[in-house]
Design a protein around this motif. Sequence first.
Motif, PDB file in Angstrom:
ATOM      1  N   PHE A 173      25.837 -25.344  33.826  1.00  0.00           N
ATOM      2  CA  PHE A 173      26.889 -26.346  33.647  1.00  0.00           C
ATOM      3  C   PHE A 173      28.040 -25.804  32.806  1.00  0.00           C
ATOM      4  N   LYS A 174      29.234 -26.065  33.266  1.00  0.00           N
ATOM      5  CA  LYS A 174      30.438 -25.794  32.499  1.00  0.00           C
ATOM      6  C   LYS A 174      31.483 -26.837  32.861  1.00  0.00           C
ATOM      7  N   ARG A 175      32.291 -27.164  31.909  1.00  0.00           N
ATOM      8  CA  ARG A 175      33.297 -28.204  32.138  1.00  0.00           C
ATOM      9  C   ARG A 175      34.365 -27.693  33.103  1.00  0.00           C
ATOM     10  N   ILE A 176      34.660 -28.476  34.106  1.00  0.00           N
ATOM     11  CA  ILE A 176      35.691 -28.137  35.093  1.00  0.00           C
ATOM     12  C   ILE A 176      36.849 -29.097  34.895  1.00  0.00           C
TER      13      ILE A 176
ATOM     14  N   LYS B  61      30.010 -24.859  43.667  1.00  0.00           N
ATOM     15  CA  LYS B  61      29.868 -24.295  42.324  1.00  0.00           C
ATOM     16  C   LYS B  61      31.170 -24.320  41.538  1.00  0.00           C
ATOM     17  N   HIS B  62      32.263 -24.590  42.215  1.00  0.00           N
ATOM     18  CA  HIS B  62      33.574 -24.547  41.568  1.00  0.00           C
ATOM     19  C   HIS B  62      34.235 -25.914  41.457  1.00  0.00           C
ATOM     20  N   LEU B  63      33.518 -26.967  41.839  1.00  0.00           N
ATOM     21  CA  LEU B  63      34.091 -28.308  41.827  1.00  0.00           C
ATOM     22  C   LEU B  63      33.227 -29.240  40.998  1.00  0.00           C
ATOM     23  N   PRO B  64      33.820 -30.307  40.454  1.00  0.00           N
ATOM     24  CA  PRO B  64      33.011 -31.317  39.770  1.00  0.00           C
ATOM     25  C   PRO B  64      32.026 -31.946  40.744  1.00  0.00           C
TER      26      PRO B  64
ATOM     27  N   CYS C  42      43.133 -31.974  42.961  1.00  0.00           N
ATOM     28  CA  CYS C  42      43.738 -31.115  43.995  1.00  0.00           C
ATOM     29  C   CYS C  42      42.846 -31.035  45.235  1.00  0.00           C
ATOM     30  N   VAL C  43      41.535 -30.911  45.008  1.00  0.00           N
ATOM     31  CA  VAL C  43      40.621 -30.844  46.142  1.00  0.00           C
ATOM     32  C   VAL C  43      40.609 -32.164  46.906  1.00  0.00           C
TER      33      VAL C  43
END
Length: 503
Positions: free
Chosen positions: A287-290, A27-30, A297-298
């Motif tokens: 959806f939100k732009r990350i 949920k926190h990554l593209p 970094c990941v």
Amino acid sequence: MNGVQAAIFSGSAMILLVLALRLLLKKHLPRGIFPVLWCAAAVRLLLPITIPTHLSVWNLLHTSAAAQANGVISDALTPFPSLATNSTAKPAADIAGISPMLLVWLVCAILLAAYFVIGYACMVRRFRGTRLAPQPSIDALLDRFRFSRDPRICVSNSRRAPLTFGVFRPTVLLPEDLPVGDAQFQLILAHELVHIRRKDCLRKLLLTVCLCLYWWNPLVWLMVWLANRDMELACDEAVLRALGPDCKKAYALTLLDMAQRNPKSAPLCSGFAKSSTEERIRAILSFKRIPAWVGICVSVLFVLTVSVFTTQAVSPSAIPEIVPTVQEEIPEENVAVSVPVSEPLSTTLPIMPEQNAESEIESETLPRSEASAYIYPLEDANAEVLNSYGWQENPVVKQKSLHPGADFAADYGTNVLAVANGIVLDCSYDAAYGYILTLEHENGVQTQYAHLSEFLVNAGAEVRQGQIIAKTGDSGWTTGPHLHLGVLIDGEAVDPLETLKSE
């Protein structure tokens, strides 16, 4: 660990790492990062090579094992026998049988591959799509995604539509009852064009090849299933990035409408409603732009983690690879070709002095009264001699070549023993003989141990008769693990079975 084992272990470990990353941070990554990671795991599974690095966590166990083995004298010391009855080279057909397990794997892999290939070919032949003429709404989407060669866009009454197929000449197949130019048409076409832009059909082909070869591995089935879902989620995210978040509601409704048609699945194809509808709708609405730097970094963190957990340990005596010039003869299974035997790196190393009474090696299995100048290089003194010293005809090139040693049957990772006291002259790599260890003994005698998987001593170290110095393997030009033993006297190769035998 040989190349195939390294690929299985490292690839499976990468699958588990991607799965953990997906469960914890999806949920926190593209979304686009996960198909890339799945493909990286598939590529690793398809590369039957070892990747030794100093970052590998297995260096700790490797170093510990080497430290424990260093200086250990085997309990099974046997005087080198003449082996006259076993010295005849065995025909390749006698030692190259196909195991039942290998046959089962091959048959299942072929059947699964045939299922995908035939299913894809039959599906494509049944498509009778009508190609759409250029229209402003279609051209606008093509310009937005910037194709070097525009894909074919067709409409069809097939229940499989909408979908995309084709690697070299991609084709988008849309339902013929979908009005051209309306909102649903635009959103579905944008989704399929993103599939083409992201080369998802090529990704699916890679995953399918991996599945055919690793049909027995449940982790690979899980990888293929999740990768297909993640490709759809990544395409949904790319469409929202391109068209803007204002179309989230319309896009979710379009997906729901297509899912109600219950489209049939298609092998090696990408489709608009072929994945979990509920998960995709939740992802679309949230959806939100990350920022891109988060994905970078990941990715760096993932690469570091892979380097630690999925690479192999570096051999303790590893030195830069030395690839000598070899004759252009085709190597054959367990038959060495006429390659020059590796020369000593130095001729100035001191010869081992005569041992005094305190340094004599005594063993429970080799009493002093039975002490021999040379002992068998393996703990199993009944190991079969696969190939002996001498000129032999290579059945591939139909030419005779010198086999400058003797090959002994041994399982992968079997202990290799020093046949006599000596000094480790060299631990190196040879193109034909793989990892090779050379010992310097008294009276100008050198012994060479080839096709190893691991060194347990370092160059320059003094070793004693019966000491465990290496592990057998299948490095170099060979298709099966065994030990190649060569003997040189004053730099000339001689027959080990005659030179080292007990008198």
